[in-house]
Design a protein around this motif. Structure first.
Motif, PDB file in Angstrom:
ATOM      1  N   GLU A  84       0.606  -1.028   0.121  1.00  0.00           N
ATOM      2  CA  GLU A  84      -0.076   0.069  -0.025  1.00  0.00           C
ATOM      3  C   GLU A  84       1.022   1.176   0.033  1.00  0.00           C
ATOM      4  OE1 GLU A  84      -3.408   2.250   2.769  1.00  0.00           O
ATOM      5  OE2 GLU A  84      -2.416   0.201   3.451  1.00  0.00           O
ATOM      6  N   ARG A  85       0.491   2.174  -0.953  1.00  0.00           N
ATOM      7  CA  ARG A  85       1.311   3.433  -0.802  1.00  0.00           C
ATOM      8  C   ARG A  85       0.648   4.522   0.024  1.00  0.00           C
ATOM      9  NH1 ARG A  85       5.280   5.553  -3.375  1.00  0.00           N
ATOM     10  NH2 ARG A  85       5.396   4.154  -5.143  1.00  0.00           N
ATOM     11  N   ILE A  86       1.402   4.659   0.977  1.00  0.00           N
ATOM     12  CA  ILE A  86       0.966   5.790   2.014  1.00  0.00           C
ATOM     13  C   ILE A  86       1.955   7.029   1.715  1.00  0.00           C
ATOM     14  CG2 ILE A  86       0.633   6.560   4.201  1.00  0.00           C
ATOM     15  CD1 ILE A  86      -0.108   3.541   4.804  1.00  0.00           C
ATOM     16  N   GLY A  87       1.369   8.301   1.155  1.00  0.00           N
ATOM     17  CA  GLY A  87       2.072   9.354   0.734  1.00  0.00           C
ATOM     18  C   GLY A  87       3.295   8.978  -0.055  1.00  0.00           C
ATOM     19  N   ARG A  88       4.713   9.083   0.338  1.00  0.00           N
ATOM     20  CA  ARG A  88       5.828   8.686  -0.439  1.00  0.00           C
ATOM     21  C   ARG A  88       6.330   7.347  -0.112  1.00  0.00           C
ATOM     22  NH1 ARG A  88       9.663  13.311   0.364  1.00  0.00           N
ATOM     23  NH2 ARG A  88      11.066  12.497  -1.451  1.00  0.00           N
ATOM     24  N   ASN A  89       5.805   6.699   0.866  1.00  0.00           N
ATOM     25  CA  ASN A  89       6.164   5.363   1.627  1.00  0.00           C
ATOM     26  C   ASN A  89       5.210   4.309   0.795  1.00  0.00           C
ATOM     27  OD1 ASN A  89       8.273   6.346   3.018  1.00  0.00           O
ATOM     28  ND2 ASN A  89       6.672   7.121   4.473  1.00  0.00           N
TER      29      ASN A  89
END
Length: 112
Positions: free
Chosen positions: A65-70
């Motif tokens: 899962e992409r959360i912001g840039r992470n």
């Protein structure tokens, strides 16, 4: 689950680094971990870790899962339970193995 999915999952886990990655993600639970945290905990180079995470993801054992840039990786517990269920589907000829330790080995009275 079908045999092809099971084989893919087991093949993905048949590697020391991937098995270690998967176990760490299982411990992390729903919180998951970023690749940088995984790399640090396991002492694995980021490029190698990326390859192993891709293999685990292709096998359906981890989600991303992409959360912001992470990116956040989590063990896919439904897939894991499906593999375990498939492997133990006919355990002890349908009898619950937890009832007695020697249920799988009745001839020699030793736990399997």
């Amino acid at each position: 689950m079908n045999e092809e999915q099971i084989i893919k999952s087991l093949a993905a886990l048949a590697n020391q680094v991937r098995l270690r990655v998967f176990r760490v993600l299982v411990v992390a639970g729903a919180q998951g971990l970023t690749p940088s945290v995984l790399a640090e905990q396991l002492g694995v180079a980021a490029t190698a870790l990326s390859f192993h995470l891709k293999e685990l993801s292709n096998a359906g054992l981890v989600t991303q899962e992409r959360i912001g840039r992470n990116l956040l990786y989590r063990a896919d517990f439904a897939q894991m339970n499906g593999v375990l269920g498939y492997l133990t589907d006919n355990c002890c000829e349908g009898a619950g193995c937890e009832l007695k330790p020697d249920a799988c080995c009745p001839t020699n009275n030793q736990a399997c």
